[in-house]
Design an enzyme around this catalytic site. Sequence first.
Site, PDB file in Angstrom:
ATOM      1  N   PRO A  23       1.052  -1.881  -0.350  1.00 35.53           N
ATOM      2  CA  PRO A  23       0.213   0.045   0.346  1.00 35.53           C
ATOM      3  C   PRO A  23       0.818   1.409  -0.041  1.00 35.53           C
ATOM      4  O   PRO A  23       1.794   1.190   0.946  1.00 35.53           O
ATOM      5  CB  PRO A  23      -0.996  -0.315   1.637  1.00 35.53           C
ATOM      6  CG  PRO A  23       0.316  -0.839   2.190  1.00 35.53           C
ATOM      7  CD  PRO A  23       1.108  -1.689   0.912  1.00 35.53           C
ATOM      8  N   ALA A  25       0.900   5.726   0.007  1.00 37.33           N
ATOM      9  CA  ALA A  25      -0.354   6.925  -0.132  1.00 37.33           C
ATOM     10  C   ALA A  25      -0.922   7.257  -1.624  1.00 37.33           C
ATOM     11  O   ALA A  25       0.333   7.854  -2.230  1.00 37.33           O
ATOM     12  CB  ALA A  25       0.112   7.497   1.252  1.00 37.33           C
ATOM     13  N   CYS A 110       4.799   3.091   8.899  1.00 37.78           N
ATOM     14  CA  CYS A 110       4.753   4.579   8.684  1.00 37.78           C
ATOM     15  C   CYS A 110       5.598   5.260   9.317  1.00 37.78           C
ATOM     16  O   CYS A 110       6.169   5.804  10.486  1.00 37.78           O
ATOM     17  CB  CYS A 110       3.263   5.158   8.978  1.00 37.78           C
ATOM     18  SG  CYS A 110       3.431   6.992   8.228  1.00 37.78           S
ATOM     19  N   LYS A 152       1.925  -5.269   9.502  1.00 38.72           N
ATOM     20  CA  LYS A 152       3.788  -5.071   8.873  1.00 38.72           C
ATOM     21  C   LYS A 152       3.836  -3.674   9.348  1.00 38.72           C
ATOM     22  O   LYS A 152       3.482  -3.360  10.246  1.00 38.72           O
ATOM     23  CB  LYS A 152       3.323  -4.444   7.211  1.00 38.72           C
ATOM     24  CG  LYS A 152       4.348  -3.957   6.215  1.00 38.72           C
ATOM     25  CD  LYS A 152       3.847  -3.298   5.537  1.00 38.72           C
ATOM     26  CE  LYS A 152       5.341  -2.824   4.285  1.00 38.72           C
ATOM     27  NZ  LYS A 152       5.047  -2.410   3.060  1.00 38.72           N
ATOM     28  N   HIS A 182       8.799  -4.174   6.661  1.00 37.63           N
ATOM     29  CA  HIS A 182      10.109  -3.375   5.813  1.00 37.63           C
ATOM     30  C   HIS A 182      11.603  -3.237   6.705  1.00 37.63           C
ATOM     31  O   HIS A 182      11.870  -2.801   7.545  1.00 37.63           O
ATOM     32  CB  HIS A 182       9.489  -1.694   5.747  1.00 37.63           C
ATOM     33  CG  HIS A 182      10.754  -1.273   4.813  1.00 37.63           C
ATOM     34  ND1 HIS A 182       9.530  -0.426   4.471  1.00 37.63           N
ATOM     35  CD2 HIS A 182      11.147  -1.041   4.204  1.00 37.63           C
ATOM     36  CE1 HIS A 182      11.007   0.636   3.170  1.00 37.63           C
ATOM     37  NE2 HIS A 182      11.836  -0.413   3.486  1.00 37.63           N
ATOM     38  N   GLY A 215      11.525  -3.896   1.155  1.00 40.99           N
ATOM     39  CA  GLY A 215      12.642  -2.604   0.891  1.00 40.99           C
ATOM     40  C   GLY A 215      13.643  -3.328  -0.398  1.00 40.99           C
ATOM     41  O   GLY A 215      14.168  -4.626  -0.610  1.00 40.99           O
ATOM     42  N   GLY A 238       7.023  -2.029  -3.289  1.00 39.01           N
ATOM     43  CA  GLY A 238       6.659  -0.850  -2.758  1.00 39.01           C
ATOM     44  C   GLY A 238       6.857  -0.174  -4.337  1.00 39.01           C
ATOM     45  O   GLY A 238       6.252   0.216  -5.441  1.00 39.01           O
ATOM     46  N   ARG A 239       8.284   0.733  -3.904  1.00 39.14           N
ATOM     47  CA  ARG A 239       8.618   2.500  -5.132  1.00 39.14           C
ATOM     48  C   ARG A 239       9.134   0.983  -5.856  1.00 39.14           C
ATOM     49  O   ARG A 239       8.356   1.969  -7.130  1.00 39.14           O
ATOM     50  CB  ARG A 239       9.762   3.077  -3.989  1.00 39.14           C
ATOM     51  CG  ARG A 239       9.896   3.391  -3.392  1.00 39.14           C
ATOM     52  CD  ARG A 239      10.600   4.308  -2.421  1.00 39.14           C
ATOM     53  NE  ARG A 239      11.279   2.766  -2.036  1.00 39.14           N
ATOM     54  CZ  ARG A 239      12.896   3.191  -1.536  1.00 39.14           C
ATOM     55  NH1 ARG A 239      13.140   4.469  -2.278  1.00 39.14           N
ATOM     56  NH2 ARG A 239      13.089   2.093  -1.196  1.00 39.14           N
TER      57      ARG A 239
END
EC number: 1.3.1.-
Length: 379
Positions: A23, A25, A110, A152, A182, A215, A238-239
């Site tokens: 996920p 944002a 976060c 997570k 992560h 990661g 993710g990224r």
Amino acid sequence: MVFPTKALRIGPYPVEPPVVLAPMAGITNVAFRTLCREFGSPTSLYVCEMITARAIVERDAKTMEMITFGPAEHPRSMQLYGVDPATVGEAVRVIAAEGRADHVDMNFGCPVPKVTRKGGGAALPFKRRLFGQIVAAAVRAAAPAGIPVTVKFRVGIDDEHLTYLDAGRIAEAEGAVAVALHARTAAQRYSGQADWSRIARLKEAVTTIPVLGNGDIFSATDAVKMVEQTGCDGAVVGRGCLGRPWLFRELHAVFSGQEIPDGPSLGEVGAILHRHATLLTAHLGEDKGIRDLRKHMAWYLRGFPIGSEPRKRFALVSSLAELEDLIADLDHDAPYPPDAEGPRGRQGSPGRVVLPEGWLDDPEDAAVPVGAELMHSGG
């Protein structure tokens, strides 16, 4: 290459290949999830933007709009943020009663200062009793509907305050069906390198439920290396997929023992970009959807030789028709460039984690942090 010896399951749901869209944002709305799913496996897991527990309980209009899933999405996977066991439990009961999701993932990773300074996000696992109570509340509320709960988190607040092993054991004991790490501290934010050895240590400590690694997965081979080096049960991406939803096609290939396909030409990227635009338009309307797409442009066009002026025009595009004209002017035969590979998305610098006064005094303190209940989602 070494692959997981048994299929990953999140509760009753097989996740094949063992790949999860993290996920993010402002990114993983229904349009982007649909696009990733179209490239990847329909049985991988694609998680929506973070939703806050309080916003669900308060019926915040923006939040209820964000809880949108496509007709083909199954299981529907929602990430939930909360710091109060009572509020989290009530939010999960609403989710279950209204059939809004099939899987709930709890966010304790976060690193954003506005979250940690109130004791939320990556700061919260330091409070072991409170952390356990929140996970337990979610699991209890989800159980009657058969909704699996996963958790997570990060390695810790900083190198002096590592929390991940305790967090993994507590989540396991309280009924979570999987955990994801992560492999950075909150102090690292998104800088430096993820320490995959921490994922291996967590896998050794948490023995009865799957452990997923997150990661620095910027390519399909990165995911395979993570599994090989850590023994984890799956990879959370993710990224690495920003402006590159076709990464899920490559992940599906490599975990299926197939050759990784070549990256797309510029013409193919243009078609993907247009598909993303039409999905966002269907979800948000043309004006808002095209404006939302702007943040993706630099990622999609990274490394391609298109010149600074066209890049500016893509970054300021205001309509679907204008986007189509810009795509038509591209060199559709330009091959996928090596410069498009590697890290992408936010990186920044490490920094001191801002915490509530006295936060580190007593890890057994189960008091709900004051002011940490976010009203709005997606942060």
